[in-house]
Design a protein around this motif. Sequence first.
Motif, short mmCIF file in Angstrom:
data_model
loop_
_atom_site.label_atom_id
_atom_site.label_comp_id
_atom_site.label_asym_id
_atom_site.label_seq_id
_atom_site.Cartn_x
_atom_site.Cartn_y
_atom_site.Cartn_z
N SER A 1 4.46 18.97 -5.04
CA SER A 1 4.69 18.07 -3.90
C SER A 1 3.41 17.66 -3.18
N GLU A 2 2.26 17.84 -3.82
CA GLU A 2 0.98 17.46 -3.21
C GLU A 2 0.53 16.06 -3.66
N TYR A 3 1.38 15.39 -4.45
CA TYR A 3 1.04 14.06 -4.95
C TYR A 3 1.98 13.02 -4.37
N GLY A 4 1.39 11.91 -3.93
CA GLY A 4 2.16 10.79 -3.43
C GLY A 4 2.51 9.82 -4.55
N ILE A 5 3.37 8.87 -4.23
CA ILE A 5 3.91 7.92 -5.21
C ILE A 5 3.74 6.49 -4.71
N VAL A 6 3.28 5.62 -5.59
CA VAL A 6 3.35 4.18 -5.33
C VAL A 6 4.21 3.58 -6.45
N HIS A 7 5.31 2.95 -6.07
CA HIS A 7 6.25 2.44 -7.08
C HIS A 7 7.07 1.30 -6.49
N TYR A 8 7.33 0.31 -7.33
CA TYR A 8 8.25 -0.78 -6.97
C TYR A 8 9.20 -0.99 -8.15
N ASN A 9 10.46 -1.28 -7.85
CA ASN A 9 11.40 -1.63 -8.91
C ASN A 9 11.08 -3.01 -9.44
N SER A 10 10.88 -3.11 -10.74
CA SER A 10 10.57 -4.41 -11.33
C SER A 10 11.85 -5.08 -11.82
N ARG A 11 11.72 -6.31 -12.31
CA ARG A 11 12.87 -7.05 -12.83
C ARG A 11 12.99 -6.91 -14.35
N ASP A 12 12.32 -5.92 -14.89
CA ASP A 12 12.36 -5.71 -16.34
C ASP A 12 13.81 -5.49 -16.80
N GLU A 13 14.15 -6.10 -17.93
CA GLU A 13 15.53 -6.03 -18.41
C GLU A 13 15.95 -4.61 -18.79
N ARG A 14 14.97 -3.76 -19.16
CA ARG A 14 15.28 -2.36 -19.51
C ARG A 14 15.17 -1.43 -18.30
N LYS A 15 14.79 -2.01 -17.14
CA LYS A 15 14.67 -1.23 -15.90
C LYS A 15 13.60 -0.14 -16.00
N VAL A 16 12.50 -0.44 -16.69
CA VAL A 16 11.36 0.48 -16.71
C VAL A 16 10.20 -0.14 -15.96
N ASP A 17 9.47 0.70 -15.26
CA ASP A 17 8.41 0.26 -14.36
C ASP A 17 7.12 1.00 -14.64
N VAL A 18 6.08 0.57 -13.95
CA VAL A 18 4.84 1.34 -13.88
C VAL A 18 4.77 1.98 -12.50
N ALA A 19 3.94 3.01 -12.37
CA ALA A 19 3.83 3.73 -11.10
C ALA A 19 2.47 4.38 -10.99
N LEU A 20 2.13 4.76 -9.77
CA LEU A 20 0.89 5.48 -9.49
C LEU A 20 1.22 6.78 -8.78
N LEU A 21 0.64 7.88 -9.26
CA LEU A 21 0.67 9.15 -8.55
C LEU A 21 -0.75 9.43 -8.05
N TYR A 22 -0.88 10.01 -6.86
CA TYR A 22 -2.21 10.26 -6.32
C TYR A 22 -2.22 11.56 -5.52
N ASN A 23 -3.34 12.23 -5.56
CA ASN A 23 -3.54 13.46 -4.81
C ASN A 23 -3.68 13.12 -3.32
N LYS A 24 -2.70 13.54 -2.52
CA LYS A 24 -2.67 13.15 -1.11
C LYS A 24 -3.82 13.77 -0.31
N LYS A 25 -4.42 14.84 -0.83
CA LYS A 25 -5.54 15.46 -0.14
C LYS A 25 -6.85 14.69 -0.36
N LYS A 26 -6.88 13.86 -1.41
CA LYS A 26 -8.11 13.15 -1.76
C LYS A 26 -8.02 11.64 -1.55
N VAL A 27 -6.82 11.11 -1.60
CA VAL A 27 -6.64 9.66 -1.66
C VAL A 27 -5.71 9.19 -0.55
N GLU A 28 -6.08 8.07 0.06
CA GLU A 28 -5.21 7.39 1.02
C GLU A 28 -4.88 6.00 0.47
N VAL A 29 -3.60 5.63 0.53
CA VAL A 29 -3.19 4.30 0.09
C VAL A 29 -3.35 3.33 1.26
#
Length: 311
Positions: free
Chosen positions: A86-114
Motif C-alpha cells: 500500500s505504499e504505491y499510488g495509482i494513476v489510471h483512467y478507464n479507456s474506451r477500448d472494446e476489450r476494456k483493457v487500459d494502461v496505468a501508472l504505479l508510483y512510490n508515494k514516498k518518492k514521487v508526487e503526481v
Amino acid sequence: MMELLSFYNVENLFLPDPPPRHKLDPTNSGLRNWDERKYKNKLFKIANVFQMMKEENEVLPFIIGLSEVSGRKVLEDLVKLPPFNSEYGIVHYNSRDERKVDVALLYNKKKVEVVDSEAITFFFEIENKNTEYYDTTRDVLYSKLKYEEEIIHVFIAHLPSKREKDINKPKRIFILNEIQRRILDIVNDGGNVILCGDFNENPDDENLEKILYDDSHEKVLRNPFRQLFSTGNYSTFHYKSGLLFDQIILSKSFFKEDNILSFQRAVIFRPEKISSRDKRFEGRPFRTYSGTRYLGGYSDHFPVFVTLSKV
C-alpha cells in the motif's frame, strides 16, 4: 544510489467473472473460467515478479507502467500485496477500448508526487456507406511527476495490435505522431521525458525510429532497447518470431551525467521462474492462458526496466 523504472504488459488482468446465468453468455474478461482463485493467483504472481526484481536489484521500481489491466480495482488489489504494501499510488483512467483493457501508472508515494495527469484518447472515423461511426483504442496515459525537485513527464502506451495483415498500422502512426508532437513541446523546453509501453512494433521499425527525431532531424530521444533487440533479446513471441514490443524510451537529458537521474542500462527481466515450463517454449514467458487453456503463469510478456543512477 540507483533507481529502477519498469514497464510490464501483464496479460489480461481482469476481476473474476461472475457465474454466467446461461452457458453461452459472454464473460466480462473474455477468458475461460476466470474465477476468484485464478484471479488471486494472477495478482500474487504479478506482485511476485516485482519482489524478484527488488531482490535482484535491491530496490523496487519507483515508477511502473502497466498495460492490459481492466479497471482501477485490480490495481488497488495489486498494490495491497507485498512488495508494494500500500505504499504505491495509482494513476489510471478507464479507456474506451472494446476489450476494456487500459494502461496505468504505479508510483512510490514516498518518492514521487503526481502534479498532473491526463488520458489522451483517440477516435478513428470508420467509413461506411450507410452511417458514420468511430472506432476507439486504448488511451495513452500522460503523467507529470515530481521526483525530488525535478519534473518528469511520463507517457505510457499500448498501441493497436498487428492483426489482420496489420490493418491497425495507420492508427499506430497517428498515435505516435501525436505523442511525438507533445514530447517535442516538452523536450524543446528542456524537460525530462519517459515514453514506455507495448508498442506492437520492434525498436527498429520505421515508426519507432522516426519518433526519436525532431522536425530538424536532430535526435531528441534515445531507445536503449534497440541494441538489445539487435542482439536477439526479446520480451514476447508470436509463433516462431521473437519480438521486443515492450520498450522504455528516454529523452536525451537522462544521458547527461549532471541530470538528477542518468541512464545506466536496459534490461529484459526474464528469470527462470517466470519463463515457460514447456521445453518446446524454453526461454519464452510463462503465460496465464494459451488460447482458452489455463496454464496458471504470469504473463505472455516479460517485464522490462531501465536502471538510473541518482546524482
